[in-house]
Design a protein around this motif. Structure first.
Motif, PDB file in Angstrom:
ATOM      1  N   ASP A  28     -30.325 -22.549  21.499  1.00  0.00           N
ATOM      2  CA  ASP A  28     -29.944 -21.681  22.608  1.00  0.00           C
ATOM      3  C   ASP A  28     -30.811 -20.437  22.561  1.00  0.00           C
ATOM      4  OD1 ASP A  28     -27.488 -22.981  23.838  1.00  0.00           O
ATOM      5  OD2 ASP A  28     -26.867 -22.856  21.734  1.00  0.00           O
ATOM      6  N   GLN A  73     -27.161 -14.425  35.208  1.00  0.00           N
ATOM      7  CA  GLN A  73     -27.315 -15.845  35.521  1.00  0.00           C
ATOM      8  C   GLN A  73     -26.176 -16.239  36.456  1.00  0.00           C
ATOM      9  OE1 GLN A  73     -26.357 -18.847  32.496  1.00  0.00           O
ATOM     10  NE2 GLN A  73     -28.279 -19.901  32.952  1.00  0.00           N
ATOM     11  N   ASP A  74     -26.537 -16.763  37.626  1.00  0.00           N
ATOM     12  CA  ASP A  74     -25.532 -17.173  38.615  1.00  0.00           C
ATOM     13  C   ASP A  74     -24.567 -16.033  38.923  1.00  0.00           C
ATOM     14  OD1 ASP A  74     -26.707 -19.676  38.518  1.00  0.00           O
ATOM     15  OD2 ASP A  74     -25.349 -20.390  36.961  1.00  0.00           O
ATOM     16  N   ARG A 128     -23.631 -13.735  37.152  1.00  0.00           N
ATOM     17  CA  ARG A 128     -22.858 -13.350  35.975  1.00  0.00           C
ATOM     18  C   ARG A 128     -23.760 -12.515  35.078  1.00  0.00           C
ATOM     19  NH1 ARG A 128     -22.120 -16.213  31.068  1.00  0.00           N
ATOM     20  NH2 ARG A 128     -23.467 -17.824  31.973  1.00  0.00           N
ATOM     21  N   GLY A 171     -24.770 -16.223  25.733  1.00  0.00           N
ATOM     22  CA  GLY A 171     -23.902 -16.674  26.809  1.00  0.00           C
ATOM     23  C   GLY A 171     -24.620 -17.358  27.944  1.00  0.00           C
ATOM     24  N   ALA A 172     -25.961 -17.380  27.916  1.00  0.00           N
ATOM     25  CA  ALA A 172     -26.696 -18.070  28.981  1.00  0.00           C
ATOM     26  C   ALA A 172     -26.464 -19.573  28.888  1.00  0.00           C
ATOM     27  CB  ALA A 172     -28.186 -17.754  28.873  1.00  0.00           C
ATOM     28  N   ARG A 173     -26.215 -20.204  30.020  1.00  0.00           N
ATOM     29  CA  ARG A 173     -25.934 -21.630  30.048  1.00  0.00           C
ATOM     30  C   ARG A 173     -27.230 -22.421  30.162  1.00  0.00           C
ATOM     31  NH1 ARG A 173     -21.938 -19.873  34.006  1.00  0.00           N
ATOM     32  NH2 ARG A 173     -19.875 -19.714  33.034  1.00  0.00           N
ATOM     33  N   VAL A 174     -27.339 -23.449  29.329  1.00  0.00           N
ATOM     34  CA  VAL A 174     -28.508 -24.329  29.335  1.00  0.00           C
ATOM     35  C   VAL A 174     -28.221 -25.511  30.244  1.00  0.00           C
ATOM     36  CG1 VAL A 174     -30.060 -25.742  27.939  1.00  0.00           C
ATOM     37  CG2 VAL A 174     -29.099 -23.629  26.994  1.00  0.00           C
ATOM     38  N   ARG A 175     -29.101 -25.744  31.217  1.00  0.00           N
ATOM     39  CA  ARG A 175     -28.961 -26.867  32.136  1.00  0.00           C
ATOM     40  C   ARG A 175     -30.260 -27.660  32.135  1.00  0.00           C
ATOM     41  NH1 ARG A 175     -26.711 -22.585  35.348  1.00  0.00           N
ATOM     42  NH2 ARG A 175     -24.440 -22.775  35.572  1.00  0.00           N
ATOM     43  N   VAL A 179     -33.102 -22.685  30.801  1.00  0.00           N
ATOM     44  CA  VAL A 179     -32.251 -21.571  31.201  1.00  0.00           C
ATOM     45  C   VAL A 179     -33.021 -20.751  32.228  1.00  0.00           C
ATOM     46  CG1 VAL A 179     -31.452 -19.299  30.438  1.00  0.00           C
ATOM     47  CG2 VAL A 179     -30.767 -21.322  29.185  1.00  0.00           C
TER      48      VAL A 179
END
Length: 651
Positions: free
Chosen positions: A79, A102-103, A105, A126-130, A134
């Protein structure tokens, strides 16, 4: 990730062509299963932005509220923990802060320390991995000193950007996950005496990997195995992969059992099937290879044939826009995206800009390489609908056509006037025709003059020639927005072919049917004009005993040929290729017709030499007459000196 119904149906259909039933790797005994690989040893590494594939190492945030979007590839099992940057404030700024979100947020807000440029850590926790990446938005907020206005041309700059990752890279357990989001090094392993099929497979896959990873620019090398059936001697390092290429009866792509770390990948098959198995690794089919072994069905590579008419959307720009007092946008005209060497380029600009008030004057200016191509007064409706011709003399490999709306009048204090928004639509048309010979000639014609298919001529399928071919092909691929389609053949076949070619002749050049711009003199010194690594003009004298390596570009019989050769000094050619690979900008900066490397100094460029289009029948080009004159002049000077010495002795 949830797949759409159409993709799920495609997966079912591909099951007919691609088999991945958890079969043992090719070459393994029945019943033997791949040993689960142990985790890689590296954790919490920091990678530079360029190593992650960014096109630029810096970010610039303009205006009082600047914005930028950053996409970061994330290795499996890791991450992003923080951005580590050096931040430089514009002048006359009292305070500044940077928010990362991010988004919608907010992940973090940090205050920028006052004073000169310095380091700053921006948390990304806290960043979401997609899908192994990221994407975050950076916003800067600047407060100027009392009585001062912010300069709209002086941004807040983030430089020396690095990303620190938390966790440990997770080794792949299925073929689909073998190629990581971040790749720093790839090593191909082949037998001591590779076959021609193995050479073709290695060069093709090297070009495909270079195209896939783009600006990450992973190092690509060739190493030897002690014999058939052997495996790499050590597991791959973090962000590194090993691929064994083997011509054999077993067909397929499989993870090799290993003692730990990241497993190697075996690509095997008979001569007529091996190249097809390599295509699995860079095709969309790879995502469905969800086991440790797979066998690819027919995977065809279709040549991307260029058209005379396209749009900037098809060239990679869905549209460009900018908002400022004097907004300017760039329309990229990239010959590698056009897929050929072109001439007679015309652009139909379609777009709009904010209509100007009656007390504000303005004009639209279209320019290329600092030269104005068209200008017209701003119109009340703010519509752009104009054809612009690009002169052939301004054509380069990469071109940036700029469109700017310039305004004049009282715009108030600190930019109180409403900024002008300029938009160029993605449906703006670009027309061109094929150029033969290419425009421009020499290195700037590469790689577009080698498209859509090029032959790679090597003297033998030795590891040395394969490594040299990879050095040239990967360097060319990194210049191109489209994938190259190389085919490895014997040197003599490439010379005799009508297709564009890259010819690797490390020892000497013996093919007189392709005269080179620069040849080694046999008996007398020759002085040539060159350009050194700083761009300064100088001269270089080639003594008959001086050994050099060279890359030379020739246009011959309606095709372009790039020759990598030497005058009996293969090591000097290797040093030249290593020098090019050491800095990703060097290939892009090449100009002229030849790059020359001599011992004890950096390679130098032989400037552009005007070569007329050959008439019917054999002719001697300008460069040959020039060198002939130089050699004749040297001979006359030598004769005169000898005569004077004889007369002096007689006196």
């Amino acid at each position: 990730m949830t797949l759409p119904p159409g993709i799920r149906l495609l997966a079912a259909l591909l099951a007919v062509a691609v088999t991945f039933l958890g079969a043992p790797p090719a070459g393994a005994e029945p019943g033997e299963q791949a040993t689960p690989a142990e985790p890689a040893l590296a954790s919490s590494p920091t990678l530079r932005l360029l190593e992650l594939g960014a096109s630029t190492p810096d970010l610039a945030l303009y205006g009082q509220q600047g914005t930028a979007t950053l996409t970061i590839p994330v290795p499996a099992g890791m991450d992003p923990a923080s951005l580590n940057v050096t931040v430089g404030l514009p002048v006359y700024v009292r305070s500044a802060s940077i928010t990362v979100s991010q988004d919608e947020r907010v992940l973090a807000t940090v205050e920028v320390p006052p004073g000169p440029a310095g380091p700053l850590v921006i948390p990304l926790a806290g960043a979401r991995v997609r899908e192994n990446a990221v994407t975050v938005q950076l916003r800067s907020y600047l407060l100027p000193l009392d009585g001062y206005c912010l300069d709209p041309t002086n941004p807040l700059r983030l430089t020396e950007i690095g990303v620190t990752f938390a966790g440990t890279e997770r080794p792949p357990t299925v073929v689909a996950d073998f190629l990581p989001p971040v790749l720093r090094k790839l090593i191909f392993y082949v037998r001591p005496e590779p076959t021609w099929a193995e050479a073709d497979a290695v060069v093709n896959l090297a070009a495909a990997i270079a195209a896939r990873y783009g600006d990450q620019n992973p190092a690509i090398e060739v190493a030897g195995l002690p014999g058939p059936g052997a495996v790499p001697p050590a597991p791959a390092a973090p962000f590194e992969r090993h691929i064994v290429i083997s011509e054999r009866d077993d067909t397929g792509v499989s993870l090799l059992p290993g003692a730990g770390g990241v497993p190697a990948l075996l690509v095997s098959g008979p001569r007529n099937e091996l190249i097809n198995q390599t295509r699995l690794l860079t095709s969309g089919t790879l995502y469905f290879a969800l086991s440790s072994a797979a066998v690819a069905g027919p995977l065809h590579r279709s040549a991307q044939l260029p058209a005379n008419t396209t749009t900037i959307r098809q060239l990679g720009q869905p549209g460009v826009n900018a908002s400022a007092l004097n907004p300017m946008v760039g329309v990229a005209l990239d010959q590698t995206r056009l897929g050929r060497s072109v001439k007679s380029v015309r652009v139909h600009l379609i777009g709009s800009y904010t209509p100007l008030p009656g007390d504000i004057g303005g004009q639209v200016v279209v320019a290329l390489a600092g030269e104005t191509l068209a200008r017209w007064p701003a119109e009340p409706g703010g519509v752009i609908d104009r054809w612009v011709d690009v002169p052939d003399r301004l054509l380069k490999r990469y071109m940036n056509l700029t469109v700017q709306v310039g305004i004049s009048g009282n715009t108030g204090r600190c930019g109180e006037f409403q900024p002008v928004t300029l938009m160029i639509d993605g449906e703006s048309v670009v027309t061109s025709t094929p150029a033969a010979p290419p425009i421009p000639e020499g290195f700037q014609s590469l790689p577009q003059a080698l498209m859509p298919k090029t032959q790679i001529g090597i003297e033998s399928s030795s590891r040395g020639d394969i490594d040299r071919a990879i050095g040239v092909v990967v360097g060319l691929q990194r210049l191109s927005a489209l994938p190259l389609d190389p085919q490895v053949v014997d040197t003599a076949d490439a010379v005799a072919s009508a297709l564009p070619a890259v010819v690797i002749a490390p020892g000497d050049w013996t093919f007189e049917e392709i005269p080179l711009p620069l040849r080694a003199p046999d008996t007398v010194p020759t002085t040539i004009n060159v350009t050194d690594s700083t761009g300064e003009s100088t001269t270089l004298t080639l003594d008959p005993a001086l050994r050099f390596g060279a890359l030379e570009v020739v246009y011959q019989r309606g095709r372009t040929v790039l020759v990598a050769t030497s005058n009996g000094a293969p090591a000097e050619l290797d040093r030249l290729l290593d020098w090019l690979a050491a800095d990703e900008r060097r290939w892009s900066n090449l100009d002229g017709r030849a790059l020359l490397s001599v011992p004890g100094r950096d390679p130098v460029l032989v400037p552009e030499i005007a070569v007329p289009v050959a008439a019917a029948g054999p002719t001697m080009p300008t460069w040959a007459w020039t060198l002939t004159g130089v050699l004749a002049g040297a001979a006359l000077v030598g004769a005169a000196v000898l005569l004077l010495r004889r007369r002096a002795a007689g006196d």
